[in-house]
Write an enzyme that holds these catalytic residues in place. Structure first.
Site, PDB file in Angstrom:
ATOM      1  N   ARG A 131       8.671 -17.542 -11.509  1.00 43.34           N
ATOM      2  CA  ARG A 131       9.011 -18.741 -10.747  1.00 43.34           C
ATOM      3  C   ARG A 131       7.947 -19.781 -11.081  1.00 43.34           C
ATOM      4  NH1 ARG A 131       7.354 -18.287  -4.378  1.00 43.34           N
ATOM      5  NH2 ARG A 131       5.384 -17.165  -4.645  1.00 43.34           N
ATOM      6  N   ASP A 187       3.851 -12.951  -8.247  1.00 50.11           N
ATOM      7  CA  ASP A 187       3.193 -13.944  -9.131  1.00 50.11           C
ATOM      8  C   ASP A 187       2.049 -13.307  -9.908  1.00 50.11           C
ATOM      9  OD1 ASP A 187       4.867 -15.698  -7.754  1.00 50.11           O
ATOM     10  OD2 ASP A 187       3.289 -16.406  -6.408  1.00 50.11           O
ATOM     11  N   GLN A 233      -3.903 -13.547  -2.000  1.00 50.91           N
ATOM     12  CA  GLN A 233      -4.197 -13.582  -3.423  1.00 50.91           C
ATOM     13  C   GLN A 233      -5.443 -12.744  -3.691  1.00 50.91           C
ATOM     14  OE1 GLN A 233      -3.502 -16.203  -1.477  1.00 50.91           O
ATOM     15  NE2 GLN A 233      -2.447 -17.828  -2.604  1.00 50.91           N
ATOM     16  N   TRP A 248       5.106 -22.106 -10.614  1.00 52.93           N
ATOM     17  CA  TRP A 248       4.015 -22.613  -9.770  1.00 52.93           C
ATOM     18  C   TRP A 248       3.828 -24.093 -10.117  1.00 52.93           C
ATOM     19  CZ3 TRP A 248      -1.863 -21.398 -10.638  1.00 52.93           C
ATOM     20  CH2 TRP A 248      -2.606 -21.925  -9.570  1.00 52.93           C
ATOM     21  N   ASP A 279      -1.031 -11.747  -7.589  1.00 51.57           N
ATOM     22  CA  ASP A 279      -1.914 -12.490  -8.493  1.00 51.57           C
ATOM     23  C   ASP A 279      -2.907 -11.594  -9.246  1.00 51.57           C
ATOM     24  OD1 ASP A 279      -0.568 -14.639  -7.486  1.00 51.57           O
ATOM     25  OD2 ASP A 279      -2.236 -15.494  -6.387  1.00 51.57           O
TER      26      ASP A 279
END
Ligand code: NAG
Ligand code: NAG
Length: 328
Positions: free
Chosen positions: A243, A179, A136, A245, A158
């Site tokens: 998706r 993400d 991340q 989290w 991220d």
């Protein structure tokens, strides 16, 4: 080129307005010859208790620094040097840093630019996390009511942590692979943003982290455009819109063009055995392009109407300090 096109190009170049010097009253950051050579030193020189408006102008260059904008009474605005304020395309000021969770840091502490100041605004600045694949690594960590105009946010995993408060992104570019728009409590509206995806066989644009039924977080992406990033060859169907989290994740794509990079399923479970899909709102309305076609997964929702911006940012959004109605 025929003369009509030449004429139109001329009109466009005349209409494009630049910002190539510090607006009145702004601190002037430049790699040489300015009042400050780093953005952080300019921010640190400003009062956190005065309520007089503050602004910082950033001249061309790549600023290799992590920048923290702490909470303050004043409304603070960052402006970047550009020949065309209406888009991110000509931005010439970039903040770039490479921290990641592999350094033992929280998501927020990896952020290249960390915003904790209510009603912060930023125009025409690029923010990059250059760590790349593997952990991340946040470019923008937004923990306040804030607005971003003609900015580009780039990273891999991220990229944009939209975490707290009401947030507005207009005419921005957001790029990543995993993400890459995510966070837990923020309500964010993305208007006319370019969502760009990197070469990879599997990726997710959003990962909303709302985990309670009455939670405040929602991301609505309106009039956006999804496509492969420049110079990246992305297999058809490699990417999902999101998706969950959090198991009450709420994300809506509406009036948005989706290239073939988006999988016909549209949305993805969190992980096998930990799907988190029972209570999500993964909505779509009036999208276009090959990637909008479906058939979608059974936890996707086709909405009857579009979300309004007030549904996301609240009835008072138009007079909020972070919101600039004149942009776009
Ligand atoms: C960040 O990483 C990139 C490669 O991904 C490298 O070129 C650059 O020098 C690094 N910058 C810093 C400040 O470490
Ligand atoms: C659908 O989206 C397009 C933009 O792609 C917009 O021009 C059109 O007005 C939208 N239609 C509806 C019914 O919202």
């Amino acid at each position: 080129m025929n003369s009509l096109l030449v004429g139109l190009a001329f009109v466009a170049s005349v209409l494009a307005e630049g910002r190539t010097s510090a607006p009145d009253g702004c601190l002037n950051v430049a790699q040489s010859g300015g009042d400050y050579s780093t953005i952080q030193s300019a921010v640190d020189s400003l009062s956190t208790t005065s309520s007089d408006a503050q602004c910082v102008f950033v001249n061309p260059g790549t600023y290799s620094e992590q920048v923290l904008v702490s909470a303050r009474s004043a409304q603070l605005t960052f402006y970047g040097y550009t020949d065309d304020t209406t888009s991110y395309a000509d931005n010439q000021a970039t903040i770039s840093y490479n921290l990641s969770q592999a350094d033992g840091l929280s998501n927020d502490l990896t952020g290249t630019l960390r915003i904790k100041a209510t009603n912060f605004k930023m125009y025409n600045i690029n923010v990059n996390n250059g760590y790349g694949e593997g952990s991340q690594a946040i470019a923008l960590s937004a923990y306040a009511d804030s607005g971003y105009y003609g900015c580009a946010f780039t990273g891999f995993q991220d990229t944009l942590l939209s975490n707290v408060g009401n947030q507005y992104y207009a005419g921005c570019m957001i790029q990543g692979a995993t993400d890459y728009i995510f966070g837990q409590e923020a309500a964010a509206w993305f208007e006319q943003c370019d969502l760009r995806v990197l070469a990879r066989s599997l990726g997710y644009i959003t990962a909303n982290g709302e985990d309670t039924a009455d939670g405040t977080s929602i991301y609505v992406l309106n009039n956006c455009d999804i496509a492969a990033a420049d110079g990246n060859t992305v297999p058809e169907g490699a990417y999902y819109l999101g998706r969950p989290w959090g198991d009450h994740a709420k994300v809506v794509f509406q009036n948005t063009a989706m290239s073939a990079v988006i999988n016909e399923d549209g949305w993805h479970i969190w992980n096998t055995g930990d799907e988190r899909t029972d209570n999500v709102l993964f909505g779509e309305y009036n999208n276009s392009g090959v990637g909008a076609a479906g058939p979608r997964v059974d936890f996707a929702t086709i909405l009857d109407s579009a979300y309004a911006i007030a549904d996301v940012l609240g009835d008072g959004y138009a007079s909020a300090g972070y919101y600039d109605a004149s942009y776009l």
